[in-house]
Design a protein around this motif. Structure first.
Motif, PDB file in Angstrom:
ATOM      1  N   ASN A   1       0.833  -1.201   0.000  1.00  0.00           N
ATOM      2  CA  ASN A   1       0.000   0.000   0.000  1.00  0.00           C
ATOM      3  C   ASN A   1       0.867   1.250   0.000  1.00  0.00           C
ATOM      4  O   ASN A   1       1.861   1.327   0.728  1.00  0.00           O
ATOM      5  N   HIS A   2       0.480   2.230  -0.830  1.00  0.00           N
ATOM      6  CA  HIS A   2       1.107   3.546  -0.768  1.00  0.00           C
ATOM      7  C   HIS A   2       0.635   4.236   0.509  1.00  0.00           C
ATOM      8  O   HIS A   2      -0.567   4.359   0.741  1.00  0.00           O
ATOM      9  N   ASP A   3       1.560   4.654   1.341  1.00  0.00           N
ATOM     10  CA  ASP A   3       1.148   5.447   2.501  1.00  0.00           C
ATOM     11  C   ASP A   3       2.150   6.560   2.793  1.00  0.00           C
ATOM     12  O   ASP A   3       2.006   7.302   3.754  1.00  0.00           O
ATOM     13  N   VAL A   4       3.200   6.662   1.946  1.00  0.00           N
ATOM     14  CA  VAL A   4       4.167   7.752   2.093  1.00  0.00           C
ATOM     15  C   VAL A   4       4.524   8.263   0.703  1.00  0.00           C
ATOM     16  O   VAL A   4       4.294   7.594  -0.303  1.00  0.00           O
ATOM     17  N   GLY A   5       5.077   9.437   0.652  1.00  0.00           N
ATOM     18  CA  GLY A   5       5.532  10.001  -0.607  1.00  0.00           C
ATOM     19  C   GLY A   5       6.996   9.675  -0.821  1.00  0.00           C
ATOM     20  O   GLY A   5       7.409   8.522  -0.806  1.00  0.00           O
ATOM     21  N   SER A   6       7.813  10.700  -0.952  1.00  0.00           N
ATOM     22  CA  SER A   6       9.240  10.514  -1.183  1.00  0.00           C
ATOM     23  C   SER A   6       9.906   9.893   0.047  1.00  0.00           C
ATOM     24  O   SER A   6       9.590  10.227   1.192  1.00  0.00           O
ATOM     25  N   MET A   7      10.867   9.008  -0.209  1.00  0.00           N
ATOM     26  CA  MET A   7      11.625   8.383   0.874  1.00  0.00           C
ATOM     27  C   MET A   7      12.904   9.152   1.197  1.00  0.00           C
ATOM     28  O   MET A   7      13.640   8.772   2.107  1.00  0.00           O
ATOM     29  N   ILE A   8      13.174  10.219   0.454  1.00  0.00           N
ATOM     30  CA  ILE A   8      14.426  10.947   0.643  1.00  0.00           C
ATOM     31  C   ILE A   8      14.557  11.478   2.065  1.00  0.00           C
ATOM     32  O   ILE A   8      15.630  11.414   2.671  1.00  0.00           O
ATOM     33  N   LYS A   9      13.471  11.974   2.619  1.00  0.00           N
ATOM     34  CA  LYS A   9      13.558  12.531   3.973  1.00  0.00           C
ATOM     35  C   LYS A   9      13.929  11.466   5.002  1.00  0.00           C
ATOM     36  O   LYS A   9      14.595  11.753   6.003  1.00  0.00           O
ATOM     37  N   TYR A  10      13.553  10.226   4.747  1.00  0.00           N
ATOM     38  CA  TYR A  10      13.896   9.147   5.671  1.00  0.00           C
ATOM     39  C   TYR A  10      15.387   8.805   5.553  1.00  0.00           C
ATOM     40  O   TYR A  10      16.062   8.541   6.556  1.00  0.00           O
ATOM     41  N   HIS A  11      15.887   8.802   4.316  1.00  0.00           N
ATOM     42  CA  HIS A  11      17.316   8.587   4.118  1.00  0.00           C
ATOM     43  C   HIS A  11      18.116   9.684   4.814  1.00  0.00           C
ATOM     44  O   HIS A  11      19.128   9.417   5.472  1.00  0.00           O
ATOM     45  N   LYS A  12      17.660  10.923   4.653  1.00  0.00           N
ATOM     46  CA  LYS A  12      18.385  12.041   5.255  1.00  0.00           C
ATOM     47  C   LYS A  12      18.339  11.970   6.777  1.00  0.00           C
ATOM     48  O   LYS A  12      19.330  12.251   7.465  1.00  0.00           O
ATOM     49  N   ASN A  13      17.208  11.579   7.301  1.00  0.00           N
ATOM     50  CA  ASN A  13      17.063  11.464   8.753  1.00  0.00           C
ATOM     51  C   ASN A  13      18.036  10.433   9.319  1.00  0.00           C
ATOM     52  O   ASN A  13      18.717  10.672  10.321  1.00  0.00           O
ATOM     53  N   LEU A  14      18.144   9.286   8.660  1.00  0.00           N
ATOM     54  CA  LEU A  14      19.015   8.220   9.158  1.00  0.00           C
ATOM     55  C   LEU A  14      20.492   8.543   8.965  1.00  0.00           C
ATOM     56  O   LEU A  14      21.307   8.346   9.879  1.00  0.00           O
ATOM     57  N   THR A  15      20.851   9.045   7.775  1.00  0.00           N
ATOM     58  CA  THR A  15      22.266   9.335   7.533  1.00  0.00           C
ATOM     59  C   THR A  15      22.750  10.508   8.379  1.00  0.00           C
ATOM     60  O   THR A  15      23.903  10.530   8.811  1.00  0.00           O
ATOM     61  N   SER A  16      21.890  11.472   8.635  1.00  0.00           N
ATOM     62  CA  SER A  16      22.300  12.612   9.461  1.00  0.00           C
ATOM     63  C   SER A  16      22.568  12.186  10.904  1.00  0.00           C
ATOM     64  O   SER A  16      23.253  12.890  11.647  1.00  0.00           O
ATOM     65  N   ARG A  17      22.037  11.018  11.290  1.00  0.00           N
ATOM     66  CA  ARG A  17      22.271  10.492  12.630  1.00  0.00           C
ATOM     67  C   ARG A  17      23.501   9.589  12.692  1.00  0.00           C
ATOM     68  O   ARG A  17      23.799   9.020  13.734  1.00  0.00           O
ATOM     69  N   GLY A  18      24.155   9.431  11.557  1.00  0.00           N
ATOM     70  CA  GLY A  18      25.399   8.671  11.554  1.00  0.00           C
ATOM     71  C   GLY A  18      25.327   7.284  10.956  1.00  0.00           C
ATOM     72  O   GLY A  18      26.334   6.570  10.915  1.00  0.00           O
ATOM     73  N   TYR A  19      24.148   6.874  10.486  1.00  0.00           N
ATOM     74  CA  TYR A  19      24.035   5.553   9.876  1.00  0.00           C
ATOM     75  C   TYR A  19      24.644   5.575   8.478  1.00  0.00           C
ATOM     76  O   TYR A  19      24.368   6.469   7.687  1.00  0.00           O
ATOM     77  N   ARG A  20      25.473   4.569   8.179  1.00  0.00           N
ATOM     78  CA  ARG A  20      26.070   4.457   6.858  1.00  0.00           C
ATOM     79  C   ARG A  20      25.037   3.967   5.860  1.00  0.00           C
ATOM     80  O   ARG A  20      24.212   3.110   6.179  1.00  0.00           O
ATOM     81  N   ALA A  21      25.109   4.495   4.637  1.00  0.00           N
ATOM     82  CA  ALA A  21      24.158   4.074   3.603  1.00  0.00           C
ATOM     83  C   ALA A  21      24.869   3.933   2.266  1.00  0.00           C
ATOM     84  O   ALA A  21      25.647   4.808   1.874  1.00  0.00           O
TER      85      ALA A  21
END
Length: 224
Positions: free
Chosen positions: A120-140
């Motif tokens: 099911n579609h329930d979110v738009g762009s995933m970029i903000k999630y990538h930015k949230n995780l990488t800005s916290r130090g998670y490697r991607a």
């Protein structure tokens, strides 16, 4: 270039043959506006689907169930893909036992792009999630085969750049077994974009050695 010129290519790996089952149409029946892409800047309906968050082709952009390939093609096969060998191998009882899959009597046989799993579609762009995780130090590590027409590497390159991080490892080749295996761009916050030369949509399928190589290095925290 007209889209008509590329419609018979294997969208998942453009250098491979496009396999046609006897009961499968040679091409997907795409909306008519698809063939007008590049000829006009008018807001054609297909633009929203292609550049929005629709998947697969012709799926609705709005929130809700995402149609699977079997649903889109009236239970016909996935375009261009020959899954005969894979189907026999994955459904072999010894293989299923080895990979700890449930018995076929419990969950049925393995199918390529099954319609037994719904999304099911329930979110738009995933970029903000990538930015949230990488800005916290998670490697991607974000990677793409450079012969994939289904999800072209140019789009992946564009969205990783759009995150806005500073480039700390400028676009350069990376190697596997002494050969250039693709290209890489590194950003701060441990975000890396990487291409695999000659690989299609499913990278390990087309370039298993190179895939194992870069992924092993990434997991070990070593430079690629």
């Amino acid at each position: 270039m007209s889209a008509m010129n590329i419609r018979d290519l294997n969208m998942y790996t453009i250098l491979e043959l496009c396999y046609h089952r006897p009961e499968t149409p040679e091409t997907i029946r795409l909306p008519s506006s698809f063939w007008k892409l590049g000829e006009t800047d008018r807001p054609l309906s297909v633009r929203t689907r292609m550049f929005g968050r629709a998947w697969p082709i012709r799926a609705p952009v709005r929130d809700g169930i995402i149609p699977t390939w079997p649903q889109l093609l009236n239970s016909l096969s996935v375009p261009c893909t020959d899954d005969e060998v894979a189907t026999k191998w994955v459904n072999d009882p010894a293989v299923r036992k080895t990979i700890h899959a449930e018995n076929e009597a419990v969950i049925g046989e393995w199918e390529l792009c099954t319609d037994n799993i719904l999304y099911n579609h329930d979110v738009g762009s995933m970029i903000k999630y990538h930015k949230n995780l990488t800005s916290r130090g998670y490697r991607a590590l974000i990677y793409s085969g450079d012969h994939d027409m289904c999800v072209p590497f140019t789009g992946t390159e564009a969205w990783t750049r759009s995150v806005g991080y500073e480039i700390v490892d400028e676009w350069r080749p990376w190697t596997s077994n002494g050969q250039v295996a693709g290209y890489l761009q590194g950003y701060d916050h441990n975000l890396t974009f990487l291409t695999i030369k000659g690989a299609g949509h499913t990278v390990p399928e087309y370039k298993p050695q190179e895939a194992l190589d870069f992924y092993t290095r990434f997991l070990a925290g070593k430079p690629i």
